[in-house]
Design a protein around this motif. Structure first.
Motif, PDB file in Angstrom:
ATOM      1  N   ASP A 127      34.212   5.778  22.712  1.00 43.23           N
ATOM      2  CA  ASP A 127      34.473   4.410  22.226  1.00 43.23           C
ATOM      3  C   ASP A 127      33.098   3.784  21.968  1.00 43.23           C
ATOM      4  N   ALA A 128      32.493   4.208  20.863  1.00 46.27           N
ATOM      5  CA  ALA A 128      31.072   3.936  20.646  1.00 46.27           C
ATOM      6  C   ALA A 128      30.749   2.440  20.624  1.00 46.27           C
ATOM      7  N   ASP A 129      31.613   1.634  19.999  1.00 50.25           N
ATOM      8  CA  ASP A 129      31.299   0.194  19.948  1.00 50.25           C
ATOM      9  C   ASP A 129      32.005  -0.580  21.072  1.00 50.25           C
ATOM     10  N   GLN A 130      32.637   0.142  21.981  1.00 52.69           N
ATOM     11  CA  GLN A 130      33.271  -0.427  23.181  1.00 52.69           C
ATOM     12  C   GLN A 130      34.428  -1.359  22.866  1.00 52.69           C
ATOM     13  N   SER A 131      34.876  -1.368  21.609  1.00 52.46           N
ATOM     14  CA  SER A 131      35.899  -2.331  21.214  1.00 52.46           C
ATOM     15  C   SER A 131      37.261  -2.014  21.838  1.00 52.46           C
ATOM     16  N   ILE A 132      37.520  -0.720  22.107  1.00 58.29           N
ATOM     17  CA  ILE A 132      38.824  -0.371  22.683  1.00 58.29           C
ATOM     18  C   ILE A 132      38.880  -0.807  24.151  1.00 58.29           C
ATOM     19  N   ALA A 133      37.799  -0.562  24.880  1.00 61.66           N
ATOM     20  CA  ALA A 133      37.761  -1.028  26.285  1.00 61.66           C
ATOM     21  C   ALA A 133      37.915  -2.544  26.334  1.00 61.66           C
ATOM     22  N   ARG A 134      37.231  -3.234  25.429  1.00 58.86           N
ATOM     23  CA  ARG A 134      37.320  -4.709  25.419  1.00 58.86           C
ATOM     24  C   ARG A 134      38.728  -5.163  25.072  1.00 58.86           C
ATOM     25  N   THR A 135      39.321  -4.552  24.051  1.00 56.91           N
ATOM     26  CA  THR A 135      40.664  -4.965  23.637  1.00 56.91           C
ATOM     27  C   THR A 135      41.689  -4.673  24.730  1.00 56.91           C
ATOM     28  N   TYR A 136      41.590  -3.498  25.336  1.00 51.53           N
ATOM     29  CA  TYR A 136      42.541  -3.137  26.393  1.00 51.53           C
ATOM     30  C   TYR A 136      42.276  -3.929  27.686  1.00 51.53           C
ATOM     31  N   GLY A 137      41.018  -4.355  27.868  1.00 48.31           N
ATOM     32  CA  GLY A 137      40.674  -5.081  29.094  1.00 48.31           C
ATOM     33  C   GLY A 137      40.263  -4.149  30.229  1.00 48.31           C
TER      34      GLY A 137
END
Lengths: 161, 199
Positions: B120-130
């Motif tokens: 998740d290179a731009d970390q957007s999935i971790a951020r979106t999922y929380g």
């Protein structure tokens, strides 16, 4: 002769080990809980950390500096390690000795984290570092890193003369 | 009127910036992330799956390492039942250098990961999922075209001693879904390493 020599070596080394080593108390959550529920004039800083936690290790010097600045006041710092109990001898104790940690360190070893994380603070998701600063009048909980200035500012505001 | 607009603007700003990620029942987004085999992977690629066990994890974290064997066993068991494991590493490798893409490939090979391990290179999935820590589990189930979040939390209740586990939260949650029930609990907490977000 060999045995005698070993004994000599051991007796020469052993006192030094005892003097240097901080005795790490291992507690389960039931034993730990009173530490975060005191109701007195002392300001407590309770920092949850572990030797393997990069941001924890990074902020640790700030906690040590704060401890040496405030330790003669109504103040108590407790560094609550969440290292694996099985790695106490191999990781935690060598780390404390190498870094010359002077604040009190205890090891919280209780597998039922799903229960006790929310009992520490309802908002805590379980990531570390996490820090409670409190006394009978004030309370703050932070999940994430703190800077020296943030620590000092809160403690200065909370501390009771 | 002016006050109303300010209120609306503030509300929007606050609800965006203080977003806590998903709760159970929320609709989850799909993603398209680089796998360790060099291919990009989406959940949409799995026609047959009933759902997914999405696990935010990484290479360096002792909690993640402690769970690797259990994650492999869970993938083997539940992939056949329609719930494959999808592992995602969201850590900024400039903060935790052994969490880089090349280290991911090495670790997956060493351990014989049976599941995709995505960056998740731009970390957007971790951020979106929380997701905040590793390992951090999200069980998703397919509802027609939608992906619904059914369980969030820990794998089980003993990270250090697998033989002393009393509650297998994740397996119980997926078993419940396979039986057509809602997981209970559907949310648990665990200690873990913080996901290393870029500053």
């Amino acid at each position: 002769m060999k045995i005698l020599f070993s004994l000599l070596v051991i007796s020469a080394l052993f006192p030094a080990i005892i003097v240097d080593a901080q005795v790490i108390k291992v507690v389960n959550f039931e034993e730990f809980q009173p530490i975060i529920q005191k109701n007195n004039d002392t300001t407590y800083v309770i920092n949850f950390w572990a030797t393997w936690c990069i941001p924890c290790v990074k902020e640790l010097p700030y906690f040590e500096d704060i401890n040496s600045e405030f330790k003669d006041r109504k103040f108590k710092m407790i560094l609550v390690s969440l290292d694996f109990k099985s790695q106490m001898e191999s990781s935690l104790i060598p780390f404390i000795e190498k870094k010359n940690i002077e604040s009190e360190v205890i090891l919280l070893s209780d597998p039922d984290a799903n229960t006790w994380i929310s009992m520490v603070n309802e908002d805590w998701t379980g990531s570390i570092p996490a820090t409670i600063i409190y006394n009978k009048d004030h309370y703050s909980f932070t999940e994430g890193s703190l800077t020296y200035n943030e620590l000092k500012e809160t403690i200065t505001k909370y501390i009771i003369e | 009127m002016k006050n109303l607009i300010i209120t609306i603007v503030l509300t929007i700003t606050f609800s965006t910036s203080f977003s806590q990620g998903y709760g159970t029942g929320d609709k989850a987004i799909d993603f398209n992330l680089l796998n360790i085999d060099g291919q990009y992977l989406s959940l949409d690629d799995y026609d047959e799956a009933k759902g997914f066990i999405v696990i935010f994890t990484c290479n360096h974290c002792p909690f993640s390492i402690a769970y690797e064997d259990r994650i492999i066993a869970i993938d083997k068991k539940y992939k056949a039942l329609g719930y494959p494991v999808i592992a995602i590493n969201s850590n900024d490798s400039t903060i935790a250098e052994t969490d880089s893409y090349s280290h991911m490939k090495v670790r997956a090979k060493e351990k014989g990961f049976t599941f995709p391990y995505l960056l998740d290179a731009d970390q957007s999935i971790a951020r979106t999922y929380g997701a905040t820590r590793t390992p951090h589990v999200y069980v998703l189930s397919k509802d027609k075209k939608k992906l619904l979040v059914k369980y969030i939390g820990a794998i089980d209740d003993n990270h250090e001693e697998p033989e002393k586990v009393k509650a297998k939260f994740l397996e119980d949650a997926v078993d419940a879904l396979l039986d057509g029930n809602s997981p209970n609990p559907d949310f648990t907490k665990a200690i873990g390493c913080t996901i290393k977000f870029s500053k």
